[in-house]
Design a protein around this motif. Structure first.
Motif, short mmCIF file in Angstrom:
data_model
loop_
_atom_site.label_atom_id
_atom_site.label_comp_id
_atom_site.label_asym_id
_atom_site.label_seq_id
_atom_site.Cartn_x
_atom_site.Cartn_y
_atom_site.Cartn_z
N ALA A 173 0.85 -1.19 0.00
CA ALA A 173 0.00 0.00 0.00
C ALA A 173 0.89 1.24 0.00
CB ALA A 173 -0.91 -0.01 1.22
N TYR A 193 -5.11 -5.38 -2.94
CA TYR A 193 -6.43 -4.75 -3.07
C TYR A 193 -6.78 -4.53 -4.54
CZ TYR A 193 -5.77 -3.81 1.90
OH TYR A 193 -5.54 -3.93 3.26
N GLN A 251 -9.82 1.21 -2.63
CA GLN A 251 -9.57 1.55 -1.22
C GLN A 251 -8.63 0.53 -0.59
OE1 GLN A 251 -12.35 3.84 1.25
NE2 GLN A 251 -13.94 2.72 0.15
N GLY A 252 -7.63 1.04 0.09
CA GLY A 252 -6.65 0.19 0.75
C GLY A 252 -6.85 0.14 2.24
N GLU A 253 -5.73 0.24 2.97
CA GLU A 253 -5.78 0.10 4.42
C GLU A 253 -5.47 1.43 5.10
OE1 GLU A 253 -1.39 -1.93 4.77
OE2 GLU A 253 -3.06 -3.01 3.85
N SER A 254 -5.92 1.58 6.34
CA SER A 254 -5.72 2.80 7.09
C SER A 254 -4.22 3.09 7.28
CB SER A 254 -6.37 2.70 8.47
OG SER A 254 -7.77 2.50 8.36
N LYS A 313 -8.76 6.69 6.90
CA LYS A 313 -9.48 5.43 7.00
C LYS A 313 -10.35 5.21 5.76
CE LYS A 313 -9.92 5.73 12.04
NZ LYS A 313 -10.87 5.75 13.18
N PRO A 314 -10.59 3.95 5.40
CA PRO A 314 -11.52 3.67 4.30
C PRO A 314 -12.91 4.21 4.60
CG PRO A 314 -10.24 1.72 4.86
CD PRO A 314 -9.98 2.73 5.95
N ARG A 357 -15.45 -1.40 -1.09
CA ARG A 357 -14.28 -1.91 -0.39
C ARG A 357 -13.89 -3.24 -1.01
NH1 ARG A 357 -13.28 -0.62 4.86
NH2 ARG A 357 -11.36 -1.81 4.44
N GLY A 384 -11.35 -6.54 -0.34
CA GLY A 384 -10.43 -7.20 0.57
C GLY A 384 -9.14 -7.56 -0.13
N LYS A 385 -8.18 -8.07 0.64
CA LYS A 385 -6.91 -8.48 0.06
C LYS A 385 -7.05 -9.79 -0.71
CE LYS A 385 -3.35 -6.43 3.02
NZ LYS A 385 -2.20 -6.74 3.89
N ASP A 423 -1.33 -11.23 -2.08
CA ASP A 423 -0.79 -10.85 -0.78
C ASP A 423 0.37 -11.76 -0.39
OD1 ASP A 423 -0.85 -9.21 1.59
OD2 ASP A 423 -1.72 -10.93 2.65
#
Length: 586
Positions: free
Chosen positions: A46, A70, A340-343, A353-354, A360, A362-363, A368
């Protein structure tokens, strides 16, 4: 080329080439989805970037975006919406990459994108950073060595890309293209079968913005002329729709109008010359997000123009409705979707934050796992502390054209080559395009890691010391203001090391804009000889500084990022240098 951590996404565009009611009601039509991204640049983890998006309260918000796992999930989600799909990349998938990918010669990015399941990548300029032979290895696989780094460090059976590289206007000395010019993908069967032809193009200006040795023996033809010549061939092969995927782009002012009235940049003259039979142009290179119904701007050019920003933070969802009886596209639509990724906590200490207001993803587990494997292997080097800075250092230019980070790097390169053993350099000059990120510290006196400085200088250029007369040095600096075309970005101001100063006036005629050159306060003498440190990219005439080729080679030096590390270690804690070495008179 352009970078921003805050991007306002263009609104979706929907337009029809036929009747809306007939297009939606005719069951014989075939719906095809094209999923596009560009300028990934090996950003597997990210990237700690936030995108600004509208909100119901009209204030808007920033959301975290990017990350290969993502992006893979977003692609798979869009694929599931329509079995008739193709996935394309508009270049710079690799090159100028963060350490996790670059340390392993971008093999991790190829492996990750293999898991995405894409069809074609139009080769960009940064794909040539390590030379065209290494680029062929990226396509074909294997462990042949074409760079200083050892290939196949983790994967001893590097497979190469399972998708096709396209380069219709990139020619070898024998007149053949380096990679195939086109690709076709079919959907449906029988009377319901349709075909989409893809043309992949590299920007014609590539030789001027990459290491000359990387494209030696290659030529780059006109983009529009090449594409137009291929249209009849694709039509003869049964293509019902034609998509140009090109690593060239433009800039907009964020207007929500679908015609992108403010669109400027090198892509515009190309679009104005493209054949109207082309249906979609997927672009890149400028790292901007936009979607345009270009037909509203020029009715003679009724194609859809898209671009998906940078680093996998955005993905473009393009939908075509094709009539298999008339072999025509009857409607087109597109939307830029935030990945959208991670915070993360930004440099101002704010947690990004998302948002639940946007999709959204997920991974993706497979991607990953690839990223984690290489990130773990690189962790010891990435996290190694190399020094301390009192404050963050920006690459943003002052009015003179200098930047604090550019001057810092020039100082580091001079320090690495000042001794007689390493060339006895008196001056160092650094190009702005070789600086790819800022140096951020969490607080005053903050630690800087090797991973950070690698992100700043990811190309692995060697330092070179050359000698120039005062007259030659003046002529080199005059090349900073040379424009090759009306779409050039303008002056390319070289960052000077401490002690070397000069002035320039853009109101003066070309060739006489630079004045008052001094070294430690002493005027530069035309016939005197000066030893100048530059990186190997510039030394070979990169960034159109052809006169750097004229200097006499004195010595080769360390890799640029190693010189920066050594300088930070020996000068910590360091306060960034001022931007007072160049005076802009006008």
């Amino acid at each position: 080329m352009f970078k921003s951590s805050r991007i306002l996404l263009a609104l979706s565009v929907i337009f029809l080439t036929g009747s809306a009611s007939s297009a939606s009601a005719d069951a014989s039509n075939v719906e095809v989805k094209i999923i596009a991204f560009n300028d990934l640049h090996g950003h597997l983890e990210a990237p700690r970037l936030s995108l600004f998006v509208p909100a119901a309260n009209s204030v808007g918000t920033y959301v975290p975006a990017g990350g290969a796992a993502y992006l893979a999930s977003a692609i798979k989600s869009l694929k599931q919406a329509n079995p008739n799909h193709a996935v394309v990349s508009a270049g710079d998938m690799i090159g100028a990459s963060p350490l996790v990918s670059a340390l392993f010669l971008d093999e991790p990015t190829i492996e990750a994108v293999n898991a995405f399941g894409i069809d074609f990548n139009a080769v960009g300029n940064h794909e040539f950073d390590k030379g065209w032979r290494e680029l062929l290895r990226m396509q074909n696989g294997g462990c042949a060595k074409f760079t200083q780094r050892e290939p196949c460090a983790l994967n001893k059976q590097f497979p190469g890309a399972n998708f096709g590289f396209l380069a219709a206007n990139t020619f070898k000395a024998d007149g053949q293209t380096l990679f195939p010019a086109t690709g076709i993908k079919s959907f449906g069967s029988g009377t319901q079968q349709v075909k989409i032809g893809f043309i992949g193009l590299t920007l014609k200006n590539t030789p001027h913005i990459v290491t000359p040795a990387g494209v030696a023996g290659l030529s780059f033809a006109d983009e529009a002329g090449t594409a137009n010549a291929l249209v009849p061939q694709l039509k003869a092969q049964g293509a019902d729709a034609i998509v140009v995927v090109i690593h060239e782009g433009g800039v907009t002012n964020g207007s929500s109008e679908s015609s992108c009235p403010s669109l400027t940049g090198a892509i515009v003259p190309i679009l104005e010359r493209l054949a109207p039979a082309i249906d979609v142009v997927v672009s890149g290179h400028t790292h901007r997000s936009y979607i345009c119904d270009y037909g509203k701007r020029n009715p003679a050019k009724p194609f859809l123009l898209t671009s998906a920003g940078q680093y996998g933070t955005v993905i473009t969802d393009i939908n075509l409705t094709i009539d298999p009886r008339t072999h025509k596209v009857v409607s087109k639509s597109a939307d830029n979707v935030i990945v959208q990724g991670e915070s993360f906590v930004n440099n101002a200490g704010v947690t990004i934050k998302p948002s639940a207001d946007y999709p959204r993803f997920g991974k993706d587990r497979d991607v990953d796992a690839i990223v984690t494997r290489y990130a773990d292997a690189a962790a010891a080097l990435t996290n190694r502390m190399v020094g301390r800075l009192t404050i963050s250092v920006s690459r943003r230019s002052a009015i003179s054209g200098e930047s604090p980070l550019g001057n810092l790097i020039a100082d580091a390169q001079l320090a690495a080559t000042q001794s007689a053993e390493h060339g006895g350099a008196q001056i160092a000059l650094m190009n702005p395009g070789g600086i790819r990120a800022d140096l951020h510290v969490p607080n005053r006196g903050g630690e800087i890691t090797y991973g950070q400085i690698f992100s700043v200088q990811p190309f692995g250029n060697n330092l070179v010391v050359k000698s120039f007369s005062g007259t030659q040095l003046h002529r080199v600096l005059e090349q900073q203001f040379k424009r090759q075309s009306n779409t050039d970005d303008g002056p390319r101001i070289l960052f000077p090391s401490a002690g070397f100063t000069y002035s320039y006036d853009l109101q003066k005629p070309a060739g006489s804009r630079v004045s008052a050159m001094r070294l430690h306060g002493v005027p530069i003498v035309d016939k005197a000889i000066y030893r100048v440190t530059i990186n190997s990219y510039l030394a070979n005439g990169g960034d159109q500084f052809s006169l750097f080729n004229k200097g006499e080679h004195i010595s080769g030096g360390a890799i640029d990022v190693d010189a920066l590390e050594a300088y930070l270690r020996s000068h910590s804690p360091m306060t960034p240098p001022a931007t007072n070495r160049i005076t802009r008179i006008d």
